[in-house]
Design an enzyme around this catalytic site. Structure first.
Site, PDB file in Angstrom:
ATOM      1  N   LYS A  33      39.869  42.081  48.568  1.00  0.00           N
ATOM      2  CA  LYS A  33      38.642  41.443  48.401  1.00  0.00           C
ATOM      3  C   LYS A  33      38.732  40.168  47.547  1.00  0.00           C
ATOM      4  CE  LYS A  33      36.003  41.446  43.319  1.00  0.00           C
ATOM      5  NZ  LYS A  33      36.461  40.714  43.110  1.00  0.00           N
ATOM      6  N   ASN A  34      39.911  39.385  47.185  1.00  0.00           N
ATOM      7  CA  ASN A  34      40.180  38.013  46.476  1.00  0.00           C
ATOM      8  C   ASN A  34      41.590  37.517  47.379  1.00  0.00           C
ATOM      9  OD1 ASN A  34      39.339  39.321  44.199  1.00  0.00           O
ATOM     10  ND2 ASN A  34      41.216  39.847  43.023  1.00  0.00           N
ATOM     11  N   ARG A 103      32.898  34.051  41.781  1.00  0.00           N
ATOM     12  CA  ARG A 103      34.196  33.454  41.433  1.00  0.00           C
ATOM     13  C   ARG A 103      33.708  32.546  43.166  1.00  0.00           C
ATOM     14  NH1 ARG A 103      34.000  32.616  37.216  1.00  0.00           N
ATOM     15  NH2 ARG A 103      36.063  31.418  37.117  1.00  0.00           N
ATOM     16  N   ASP A 127      33.084  39.200  36.758  1.00  0.00           N
ATOM     17  CA  ASP A 127      32.792  40.077  35.921  1.00  0.00           C
ATOM     18  C   ASP A 127      32.993  38.990  34.359  1.00  0.00           C
ATOM     19  OD1 ASP A 127      33.447  42.072  37.406  1.00  0.00           O
ATOM     20  OD2 ASP A 127      35.633  41.819  37.802  1.00  0.00           O
ATOM     21  N   ASP A 320      44.426  43.821  36.811  1.00  0.00           N
ATOM     22  CA  ASP A 320      43.627  44.045  37.490  1.00  0.00           C
ATOM     23  C   ASP A 320      43.798  45.250  37.953  1.00  0.00           C
ATOM     24  OD1 ASP A 320      41.753  41.819  39.186  1.00  0.00           O
ATOM     25  OD2 ASP A 320      43.516  41.494  38.870  1.00  0.00           O
ATOM     26  N   VAL A 342      46.225  37.595  30.131  1.00  0.00           N
ATOM     27  CA  VAL A 342      45.642  36.597  31.286  1.00  0.00           C
ATOM     28  C   VAL A 342      43.811  36.589  31.078  1.00  0.00           C
ATOM     29  CG1 VAL A 342      45.472  36.580  33.671  1.00  0.00           C
ATOM     30  CG2 VAL A 342      46.544  37.564  32.956  1.00  0.00           C
TER      31      VAL A 342
END
Ligand code: EPU
Length: 448
Positions: A33-34, A103, A127, A320, A342
């Protein structure tokens, strides 16, 4: 504007998850996804079509595709392949309807500036895991020559006052190796006039994957040691084609799904080097791994032991991964410690797990590792977790994508069914999670 997919309209869904015994079976993960959404933004810069293969079907892709279409690009999707082609006209304003959904809008500023000399993007979302400011992005764009201003609805940027209306190279040092800000610099500097030197850049595999895609499009990018990226701007980029590597967050999540239920999940499609720290962490806890070039299997026939883990930038234990690990800790013997370094508010999901019987206490101190950026604040970013906890079914609201997955894991080992609201958060980041979980033997009923 194109028809908005349901995820963009934020349809809330509910799952009733029944404890179903050990989860076993094979899972194939798609591209991450990222990475996929960033590749879609990069494709805006090509003068011809780009193709992104092995793309996951996740909500963030739906949102990003709709934003690109609103900006005038053609987006075609077929069996995991996304083709993005320039349209007849670029519209430099991403509609406010996309406010707060993910984002990605901030990453579109650079490409839109190159294409039209000006851009507006709505406020970004994602998120609720910290303040998540965009100051590094904005400062980097300003260093590249853009005139950036904030309004109540979003951010406007202009390059019209620059010679030829073109951004110029700059020396930029990020205050923290931010994934998104590194991507903003890559996406903006590749077509700028002259050289950009970015220091303290993020080196996450998804960032490197984006840099390689841009190189395929014709960009001149040098990845140097010590978190330094050097970019020589070029005059134009062409379309390119790539196959995304498997999602390391998804792979880890399903490996943990097998471990926590006393089962065994074999994950295909995620290279071992993307999981190296995760594998070592789980192995120290007593997990046995079988690893081949095609798949990774994890099992813990002797049970699991406690551990102390702190999250970090790559190649550390990624932020994550901590949510599935947190639930796994509740089923490991002894007291474990988790220190999130983070995002300062990434433990906001803990109350939902506590409601399900997880014995977790959160602290503002830096526990289980060196002091981090949040050591003198009040953010609850460390947790002490008691195992083995007896978990019980509950009705909970899922706060975000990774925490949502963790609640499913807790529900899978609870004593009675749980009702989980807000499943769209999981669908924003995981490829067909309902089908994947049910194929492993988890009993889920979906309710609207
Ligand atoms: N930061 C700033 N200012 C900025 C940008 C970042 O202070 O302008 C801070 C953040 O507040 C945070 C730290 O820098 O404390 C790191 O943030 P980063 O920019 O690296 O995160 P991101 O790009 O917003 C991406 C992923 C996240 C993942 C992080 C870290 C996407 C869409 N999101 O976020 O993924 O956790 O990198 O690896 O790529 C997820 O997939 O669930 C997710 C949240």
């Amino acid at each position: 504007m194109p028809e908005m997919p349901h995820i963009v309209k934020r349809v809330t869904q509910t799952w009733v998850v029944e404890p179903s015994g050990p989860l076993r079976g094979d899972i194939s993960v798609r591209g991450s996804k990222n990475a996929v959404t960033k590749h879609m933004v990069a494709a805006m810069l090509g003068d011809g079509p780009s193709v992104i293969r092995n793309a996951p079907h996740v909500g963030d892709v739906d949102i990003t595709a709709a934003m690109l279409e609103a900006a005038g690009f053609h987006v075609a999707r077929e069996d995991g392949a996304i083709t993005i082609a320039p349209g007849s006209e670029v519209r430099p304003k991403v509609p406010e309807a996309f406010t707060g959904l993910n984002r990605i809008p901030i990453l579109m500023l650079g490409p839109l500036l190159h294409l039209t000399g000006e851009a507006f993007v709505p406020l970004v979302g994602g998120d609720p895991i910290g303040r998540r400011p965009v100051d590094f992005h904005v400062d980097a764009l300003a260093a590249l020559g853009a005139e950036v201003s904030y309004g109540p609805a979003g951010i406007t940027a202009k390059a019209t006052g620059l010679p030829g209306g073109r951004l110029h190279g700059a020396r930029i040092t990020l205050p923290y190796p931010s994934v998104g800000a590194t991507e903003t610099v890559l996406l903006s500097a590749v077509l700028a006039e002259g050289k950009t030197v970015l220091r303290n850049a993020a080196t996450e595999p998804e960032v490197v994957e984006l840099a390689l895609f841009l190189q395929r499009m014709g960009a001149h990018i040098e990845l140097s040691p010590d978190r330094r990226i050097v970019i020589e701007g070029v005059d134009k980029l062409k379309g390119a084609s790539t196959r995304l590597a498997g999602d390391r967050l998804e792979a880890f999540s399903y490996l943990v799904a097998g471990l926590i239920t006393g089962g065994e999940v074999r994950v295909h499609g995620c290279p071992q080097d993307r999981l190296v720290t995760a594998i070592t962490t789980l192995a120290r806890m007593g997990t046995q791994f079988d690893i081949t070039d095609e798949w990774i299997t994890a099992s813990a026939p002797e049970g699991l032991q406690h551990a102390a883990v702190h999250t970090d930038t790559h190649p550390g234990f990624m932020t994550d991964w901590q949510q599935p690990l947190m639930v796994l800790f509740t089923q490991a013997n002894g007291m474990s410690v988790l220190h999130e370094t983070v995002f300062e508010n990434r433990l906001v999901y803990v109350p939902a797990l506590q409601k399900m019987g997880c014995e977790i206490e959160v602290f503002p101190n830096c526990l289980g590792g060196p002091a981090c950026r949040f050591h003198d604040g009040n953010a609850l970013h460390s947790a002490v977790i008691r195992g083995v906890s007896k978990l019980h079914g509950a009705e909970v609201e899922l706060p975000d994508v990774r925490a949502g997955f963790s609640a499913v894991l807790a529900a899978a080992v609870a004593d009675r069914p749980s009702t989980l609201h807000g499943v769209h958060h999981i669908e924003r980041g995981y490829h067909h999670p309902f089908d994947q979980f049910t194929s492993l033997g988890l009993r889920i009923k979906a309710a609207a």
